[in-house]
Design an enzyme around this catalytic site. Structure first.
Site, PDB file in Angstrom:
ATOM      1  N   PRO A  74     -10.041   9.451  13.782  1.00 48.63           N
ATOM      2  CA  PRO A  74     -11.434   9.362  13.395  1.00 48.63           C
ATOM      3  C   PRO A  74     -11.738   7.971  12.841  1.00 48.63           C
ATOM      4  O   PRO A  74     -10.919   7.391  12.122  1.00 48.63           O
ATOM      5  CB  PRO A  74     -11.584  10.436  12.314  1.00 48.63           C
ATOM      6  N   GLY A  90     -10.306   6.258   6.613  1.00 48.77           N
ATOM      7  CA  GLY A  90      -9.153   5.971   5.765  1.00 48.77           C
ATOM      8  C   GLY A  90      -7.821   6.190   6.437  1.00 48.77           C
ATOM      9  O   GLY A  90      -6.772   6.096   5.796  1.00 48.77           O
ATOM     10  N   LEU A  91      -7.830   6.472   7.766  1.00 50.70           N
ATOM     11  CA  LEU A  91      -6.564   6.711   8.467  1.00 50.70           C
ATOM     12  C   LEU A  91      -6.121   5.513   9.307  1.00 50.70           C
ATOM     13  O   LEU A  91      -5.230   5.628  10.144  1.00 50.70           O
ATOM     14  CB  LEU A  91      -6.660   7.968   9.346  1.00 50.70           C
ATOM     15  N   GLY A  92      -6.752   4.378   9.084  1.00 48.44           N
ATOM     16  CA  GLY A  92      -6.274   3.145   9.722  1.00 48.44           C
ATOM     17  C   GLY A  92      -6.687   2.980  11.167  1.00 48.44           C
ATOM     18  O   GLY A  92      -6.025   2.255  11.923  1.00 48.44           O
ATOM     19  N   SER A  93      -7.806   3.606  11.539  1.00 49.41           N
ATOM     20  CA  SER A  93      -8.242   3.536  12.941  1.00 49.41           C
ATOM     21  C   SER A  93      -8.398   2.081  13.425  1.00 49.41           C
ATOM     22  O   SER A  93      -7.944   1.733  14.519  1.00 49.41           O
ATOM     23  CB  SER A  93      -9.538   4.337  13.076  1.00 49.41           C
ATOM     24  N   ALA A  97      -7.012  -0.784  12.376  1.00 46.88           N
ATOM     25  CA  ALA A  97      -5.731  -1.499  12.541  1.00 46.88           C
ATOM     26  C   ALA A  97      -4.947  -0.917  13.715  1.00 46.88           C
ATOM     27  O   ALA A  97      -4.278  -1.650  14.450  1.00 46.88           O
ATOM     28  CB  ALA A  97      -4.915  -1.426  11.255  1.00 46.88           C
ATOM     29  N   ASP A 101      -2.556  -1.767   5.834  1.00 50.77           N
ATOM     30  CA  ASP A 101      -2.851  -0.941   7.018  1.00 50.77           C
ATOM     31  C   ASP A 101      -2.141  -1.500   8.256  1.00 50.77           C
ATOM     32  O   ASP A 101      -1.421  -0.776   8.958  1.00 50.77           O
ATOM     33  CB  ASP A 101      -4.364  -0.895   7.291  1.00 50.77           C
TER      34      ASP A 101
HETATM   35  C1  MEV Z   1      -7.544   0.661   2.848  1.00 48.90           C
HETATM   36  O1  MEV Z   1      -6.782   1.454   3.747  1.00 48.90           O
HETATM   37  C2  MEV Z   1      -6.756   0.375   1.614  1.00 48.90           C
HETATM   38  C3  MEV Z   1      -7.447  -0.454   0.538  1.00 48.90           C
HETATM   39  O2  MEV Z   1      -6.488  -0.603  -0.508  1.00 48.90           O
HETATM   40  C4  MEV Z   1      -7.890  -1.797   1.039  1.00 48.90           C
HETATM   41  C5  MEV Z   1      -6.733  -2.734   1.351  1.00 48.90           C
HETATM   42  O3  MEV Z   1      -5.605  -2.498   0.934  1.00 48.90           O
HETATM   43  O4  MEV Z   1      -6.996  -3.748   2.008  1.00 48.90           O
HETATM   44  C6  MEV Z   1      -8.655   0.261  -0.032  1.00 48.90           C
END
Ligand code: MEV
Length: 307
Positions: free
Chosen positions: A99, A103-106, A108, A150
């Protein structure tokens, strides 16, 4: 040059230390190998320029005319510049099971899959540190001041202990443990979340540095727990990390609710993962409670759940 090549890259979850990692504290992250981005490169009569095809967005654009910030074009250009090779007459097709903005690194994962596929098509298999560095350049375009965690965990596809600016340490998980990952369905904008934390920290530097230091201690303790197979000690660390993420203003009532619901249903520890202000929650769950935790999180509004 081969005719057709496919490469992929996993998603990731940050177990502990998101946000504080931007300020030099350690963080730990693990790959999510079951959710991946895929890139396919094949010869095509495109008169010398790479065609970029996003299957998910139903979009095709030529590398020649794509704007600098176009996420597929940016990594393709970084990769070609690194290899000092011109754009091949080929088409690159991208699709992802991850998705977006959750926050799951899509982002990267997309970059790593493209860099690998394009380089392999041109006869070079990139090493994790090479592909990580290329993806980091694109992370900078989209996220402003990324820590690099990431692209690192995704390029190495291994559990990493990460301190910004230092080589990642790959560590060993002694005993397997299970995480339920639940998507709140609310988009998580990393750049805005990181900027928000920066603004609040500028207003209260001492308070925020105390939070960040504690998050760093939690990451260190979590690594020790995982390396020793002491999963019982990991749970309270995840819970405390979530409370601290609330303190720095990156949780939401919806995320707090998913965390509470998971714990009521039998998870021992739960927290938001990634930049927050939306996105996913992870819940540390014993195998016998996975089904009830998943069901409870779905009933509480999670749009997707994975183990
Ligand atoms: C994002 O996956 C993680 C954060 O710590 C940002 C980062 O590390 O660049 C929020």
């Amino acid at each position: 040059m081969v005719n057709k090549i496919q490469r992929s890259a996993p998603g990731k979850v940050i177990l502990c230390g998101e946000h504080s990692v931007v300020y030099g504290q350690p963080a730990i992250a693990v790959p999510v190998s079951g959710l991946r981005a895929y890139a396919n490169v094949e010869a095509a009569p495109t008169e010398g320029s790479l065609q970029l095809i996003s299957r998910d967005l139903n979009e095709t654009i030529s590398l020649e005319v794509a704007p600098p910030e176009h996420p597929l074009a940016a990594i393709a250009r970084e990769t070609l510049a690194y290899l000092t090779l011109p754009s091949p007459a080929a088409s690159l097709t991208l699709w992802s099971e991850l998705p977006i903005a959750s926050g799951l690194g899509s982002g990267a994962a997309v970059s790593v899959a493209i860099a690998r596929a394009l380089a392999a098509y041109l006869g070079r298999e990139l090493q994790p540190q090479e592909v990580s560095a290329l993806a980091y350049e694109v992370e900078k375009i989209h996220h402003g001041t990324p820590s690099g965690i990431d692209n690192t965990v995704i390029a190495y596809e291994a559990p990493v202990y990460f301190v910004k600016g230092q080589p990642p340490e790959i560590f060993v998980i002694k005993e397997p443990f299970y995480l339920v990952i639940a998507n709140s369905g609310i988009p998580s904008a990393t750049k805005q979340a990181v900027m928000g934390v920066r603004n609040r920290r500028n207003a209260k530097p001492e308070e925020y540095d105390t939070y960040f230091n504690r998050m760093g201690e939690i990451a260190n303790a979590a690594r020790t727990a995982i390396e020793q197979g002491d999963i019982a000690s990991l749970a309270p660390l995840l819970n405390e990390n979530h409370s601290l993420l609330r303190e720095i203003g990156v949780s939401l009532p919806e995320l707090d609710r998913l965390v509470a619901v998971a714990k009521n249903a039998g998870a021992t520890g739960a927290k938001l993962t990634g930049a927050g202000t939306g996105g996913n929650v992870i819940a540390l769950t014993s195998p016998e409670n996975i089904a009830s935790v998943k069901a409870a999180m779905q009933a509480a509004g999670a749009t997707e759940v994975w183990t």
